[in-house]
Design a protein around this motif. Structure first.
Motif, mmCIF file in Angstrom:
data_model
loop_
_atom_site.group_PDB
_atom_site.id
_atom_site.type_symbol
_atom_site.label_atom_id
_atom_site.label_comp_id
_atom_site.label_asym_id
_atom_site.label_seq_id
_atom_site.Cartn_x
_atom_site.Cartn_y
_atom_site.Cartn_z
ATOM 1 N N ALA A 20 0.809 -1.220 0.000
ATOM 2 C CA ALA A 20 0.000 0.000 0.000
ATOM 3 C C ALA A 20 0.844 1.274 0.000
ATOM 4 N N GLU A 23 0.610 4.869 0.803
ATOM 5 C CA GLU A 23 -0.667 5.000 1.493
ATOM 6 C C GLU A 23 -0.710 4.023 2.669
ATOM 7 N N GLU A 24 -1.711 4.195 3.528
ATOM 8 C CA GLU A 24 -1.887 3.269 4.641
ATOM 9 C C GLU A 24 -2.586 2.009 4.156
ATOM 10 N N ASN A 54 -8.332 0.295 1.765
ATOM 11 C CA ASN A 54 -8.480 1.521 2.540
ATOM 12 C C ASN A 54 -9.617 2.324 1.910
ATOM 13 N N TRP A 56 -10.733 5.373 2.335
ATOM 14 C CA TRP A 56 -10.643 6.810 2.113
ATOM 15 C C TRP A 56 -10.342 7.109 0.652
ATOM 16 N N LYS A 61 -5.575 8.817 2.121
ATOM 17 C CA LYS A 61 -5.012 7.489 2.389
ATOM 18 C C LYS A 61 -3.580 7.491 2.907
ATOM 19 N N THR A 62 -2.872 8.619 2.784
ATOM 20 C CA THR A 62 -1.489 8.653 3.257
ATOM 21 C C THR A 62 -1.400 8.801 4.772
ATOM 22 N N TYR A 65 -6.823 5.434 7.638
ATOM 23 C CA TYR A 65 -7.401 4.239 7.031
ATOM 24 C C TYR A 65 -8.857 4.159 7.434
ATOM 25 N N HIS A 91 -2.989 -1.687 10.621
ATOM 26 C CA HIS A 91 -2.810 -0.663 9.593
ATOM 27 C C HIS A 91 -1.387 -0.147 9.648
#
Length: 148
Positions: A20, A23-24, A54, A56, A61-62, A65, A91
């Motif tokens: 990911a 991003e998370e 995720n 969002w 997303k960074t 979550y 996460h």
């Protein structure tokens, strides 16, 4: 207070979170529901990590979550009557420590474990697990017991 998991569970969570990046990544931690699940100091065992998207939009997303509540309800229904359930969430925190954020605290449910994996430059470098306090105002770190 502890979170017990095996290497296969760890590998799934690590791969999900590294993939990911930046991003998370996120997912569910599933295992037997102990009789003392709602008690401080309880110990949890995880026998399955289930990666989920995720929820969002791309801009959030960074550093956040979101697990779709419908998906969570479907998993709980699937596990109903089995003695197993969602015991926590995993996460990642891209480029920042594996400590809960203020947003993590606002979203945390009681009793569950929150396993956070720090991912730096696409590689998992640290992880810590947390349980929200009963009053909902902070987290307490719990021991991660890695088996196998």
């Amino acid at each position: 207070m502890s979170l017990r998991l095996n290497r296969a569970v760890e590998q799934i969570a690590v791969q999900t979170c590294e993939k990911a990046f930046p991003e998370e990544g996120c997912g569910l931690l599933i295992g037997p529901i102990p009789d003392d699940f709602d008690k401080p100091g309880r110990a949890l065992e995880v026998d399955e990590a289930r990666p989920l998207p995720n929820g969002w939009d791309a801009s959030a997303k960074t550093n956040k979550y979101l697990i779709d509540p419908k998906t969570l309800a479907k998993v709980e229904a699937e596990l109903s009557g089995s003695g197993r359930g969602v015991v926590g969430f995993f996460h990642s925190h891209p480029q920042v420590p594996a400590w809960p954020s203020p947003f993590d605290l606002t979203m945390a449910m009681p009793c569950c474990s929150y396993w956070i994996l720090q991912v730096r430059d696409g590689k998992s470098v640290d992880s810590r697990s947390w349980q929200r306090t009963e009053d909902g105002r902070s987290f307490i770190e719990e021991e991660i017991l890695l088996e196998g």
